[in-house]
Design a protein around this motif. Structure first.
Motif, mmCIF file in Angstrom:
data_model
loop_
_atom_site.group_PDB
_atom_site.id
_atom_site.type_symbol
_atom_site.label_atom_id
_atom_site.label_comp_id
_atom_site.label_asym_id
_atom_site.label_seq_id
_atom_site.Cartn_x
_atom_site.Cartn_y
_atom_site.Cartn_z
ATOM 1 N N ASP A 1 10.915 -6.588 1.597
ATOM 2 C CA ASP A 1 9.580 -6.224 2.073
ATOM 3 C C ASP A 1 8.782 -5.704 0.879
ATOM 4 N N GLU B 1 13.227 -2.500 1.337
ATOM 5 C CA GLU B 1 12.136 -2.216 0.399
ATOM 6 C C GLU B 1 12.802 -1.756 -0.903
ATOM 7 N N LYS C 1 -1.075 -6.072 2.064
ATOM 8 C CA LYS C 1 -1.839 -5.010 1.382
ATOM 9 C C LYS C 1 -2.671 -5.521 0.204
ATOM 10 N N GLY D 1 0.932 -6.757 6.955
ATOM 11 C CA GLY D 1 2.320 -6.575 6.567
ATOM 12 C C GLY D 1 3.266 -6.729 7.745
ATOM 13 N N ALA D 2 2.869 -6.171 8.885
ATOM 14 C CA ALA D 2 3.737 -6.269 10.063
ATOM 15 C C ALA D 2 3.956 -7.739 10.439
ATOM 16 N N PHE E 1 10.238 1.583 6.308
ATOM 17 C CA PHE E 1 9.050 1.360 7.141
ATOM 18 C C PHE E 1 8.664 -0.111 7.035
ATOM 19 N N HIS E 2 8.561 -0.781 8.177
ATOM 20 C CA HIS E 2 8.257 -2.215 8.141
ATOM 21 C C HIS E 2 7.091 -2.610 9.030
ATOM 22 N N GLN F 1 4.053 -3.052 0.320
ATOM 23 C CA GLN F 1 3.413 -1.993 -0.458
ATOM 24 C C GLN F 1 3.681 -2.127 -1.958
HETATM 25 N N1 PLP Z 1 5.962 -2.817 5.228
HETATM 26 C C1 PLP Z 1 5.739 -1.812 4.356
HETATM 27 C C2 PLP Z 1 6.723 -1.567 3.272
HETATM 28 C C3 PLP Z 1 4.587 -1.028 4.471
HETATM 29 O O1 PLP Z 1 4.379 -0.036 3.602
HETATM 30 C C4 PLP Z 1 3.680 -1.306 5.528
HETATM 31 C C5 PLP Z 1 2.484 -0.475 5.701
HETATM 32 O O2 PLP Z 1 2.359 0.602 5.193
HETATM 33 C C6 PLP Z 1 3.958 -2.361 6.409
HETATM 34 C C7 PLP Z 1 5.091 -3.094 6.225
HETATM 35 C C8 PLP Z 1 3.010 -2.688 7.529
HETATM 36 O O3 PLP Z 1 1.874 -3.274 6.995
HETATM 37 P P1 PLP Z 1 0.537 -3.429 7.894
HETATM 38 O O4 PLP Z 1 0.003 -2.054 8.118
HETATM 39 O O5 PLP Z 1 -0.365 -4.288 7.048
HETATM 40 O O6 PLP Z 1 0.941 -4.114 9.145
#
Ligand code: PLP
Length: 387
Positions: free
Chosen positions: A221, A188, A250, A102-103, A135-136, A224
């Motif tokens: 985003d 989000e 995810k 996700g990051a 949270f990203h 999740q």
């Molecule tokens: N973006 C959102 C909305 C998330 O919930 C998360 C992880 O929980 C991420 C990004 C980051 O994802 P990752 O842990 O796969 O890098």
């Protein structure tokens, strides 16, 4: 040394794990090293979309492993091309960049927005605006995007060029956008790590209208919330939004690492050769796994996710010790009278694995969890909340 001792000795201490070692599973049931069975209401934090050891997923992965497990992105392979086509057909987006998390999907979104804005508006238009409590991700750039100061403290300086505002405060956004320095807004639709907090649809619409008028990109985003989790392919669809960029990960590949950044019509050609890349991005095994997930997210299946979400919600809403239930589809947050951590610990003792998100109990079961297991899990959760 047993697994727990080895882990505590040799793995960087970033995870506060529960004292449970999971060794096997089938669907929404998992078993620990002592043979105790649990109903899995977390699915690896929204990852195992069709549960553990899903036969169709295993078939897809095995078949691909036996043909080619990896090729560099210097060559064409069919699974990622087919997956990109499927994702574009299901969303109306135009192109996809594949990564592994996700990051990384969000990093790509930020790069796409910065390059687009630099080309369209000049080098001073580079700011990415996000929401407070968002949270990203955990990389230095996605931490900068994350609108929660406590994540930032130990890691200064973060990537510059980010600002956050409170959801609903259009005045604050207008102020940030004065002077034309904002390239994109990243949101989000439901803040997951932030406590399973859905955006107000009226605010989402006002935001989208404002960004369109100002020629600022809307990026969503869906790391999740995506891939069927909320009862639609992506949550933005239920909000009537038309984002320029969508990031996801995810549940996309049902348990293998895969991120995707979907580029809409306005930004589809923003990247040229060499602008971005990832050794493992679009890996054929991960892509085959994702195809087996996304191909099953049909309209009927998604309606059933909505039905299961309603069923679970009905079991919990108004129960003793539950103040409110938030979320959409099979992404639910419970505001409980008891501290969420205590509720989750008691559920685990009684054979149900749940998560927390801030002060809430968070439920993210597999999308195909049988009704009978949902009802059994709900009974255990109700009991833990009412204690
Ligand atoms: N973006 C959102 C909305 C998330 O919930 C998360 C992880 O929980 C991420 C990004 C980051 O994802 P990752 O842990 O796969 O890098």
């Amino acid at each position: 040394m047993n697994t727990i001792e080895m882990d505590r000795t040799y793995i960087a201490g970033t995870y506060k794990r529960f004292p449970v070692e999971i060794v096997s599973g089938q669907g929404s049931l998992v078993r620990d090293v002592n043979g105790k069975e649990y109903i899995d209401m977390g699915s690896g934090i929204a990852v195992t979309s069709f549960g553990i050891a899903d036969p169709e997923w295993i078939r897809a992965v095995e078949e691909q492993i036996h043909s080619v497990q990896h090729m560099s992105n210097l060559y064409y392979t069919a699974p990622c091309a087919k997956l990109a086509k499927l994702l574009c057909e299901k969303t109306g987006m135009s192109r996809v960049f594949f990564s592994n998390s996700g990051a990384e999907a969000n990093e790509c979104a930020v790069k796409a927005a910065r390059k687009w804005a630099a080309e369209q508006k000049g080098p001073d238009c580079a700011t990415i605006v996000t929401l407070e409590n968002s949270f990203h991700g955990r990389t230095l750039t996605t931490l900068a995007a994350t609108g929660q100061a406590h994540y930032h403290e130990l890691y200064q300086p973060l990537t510059p060029g980010f600002a956050s505002f409170r959801a609903g405060d259009m005045e604050a956004l207008r102020h940030l956008c004065e002077g034309g320095g904002v390239a994109a807004v990243l949101i989000e639709c439901i803040q997951g790590e932030g406590g399973v907090l859905p955006l107000d649809p009226a605010f989402a619409k006002e935001l989208a209208d404002f960004l369109r008028k100002e020629d600022i990109l809307l990026m969503v985003d869906e790391v999740q919330t995506g891939n069927g989790r909320t009862g639609s392919m992506y949550a933005y669809m239920q909000y009537g939004l038309h984002p320029d960029v969508v990031s996801t990960a995810k549940g996309l590949a049902g348990g293998l690492p895969m991120g995707a950044t979907l580029l809409g019509a306005r930004v589809k050609d923003v990247f040229s050769y060499g602008d971005h890349g990832s050794t493992f991005g679009g890996n054929p095994v991960a892509a085959a796994a994702a195809l087996s997930v996304v191909n099953r997210l049909t309209d009927d299946f998604l309606l059933d996710v909505q039905r299961k979400g309603r069923l679970l919600r009905e079991q919990l809403e108004g129960a003793e010790g539950i103040e409110s239930v938030s979320g959409l589809g099979l992404m639910l947050g419970l505001k409980t009278v008891r501290p969420a951590g205590e509720v989750v610990a008691d559920c685990m003792k009684n054979g149900v694995l749940c998560l927390t998100a801030k002060d809430r109990v968070r439920l993210l079961p597999a999308l195909n969890i049988p009704d009978e297991l949902l009802l059994r899990a709900a009974a255990v959760i109700r009991q833990a909340c009412g204690m």
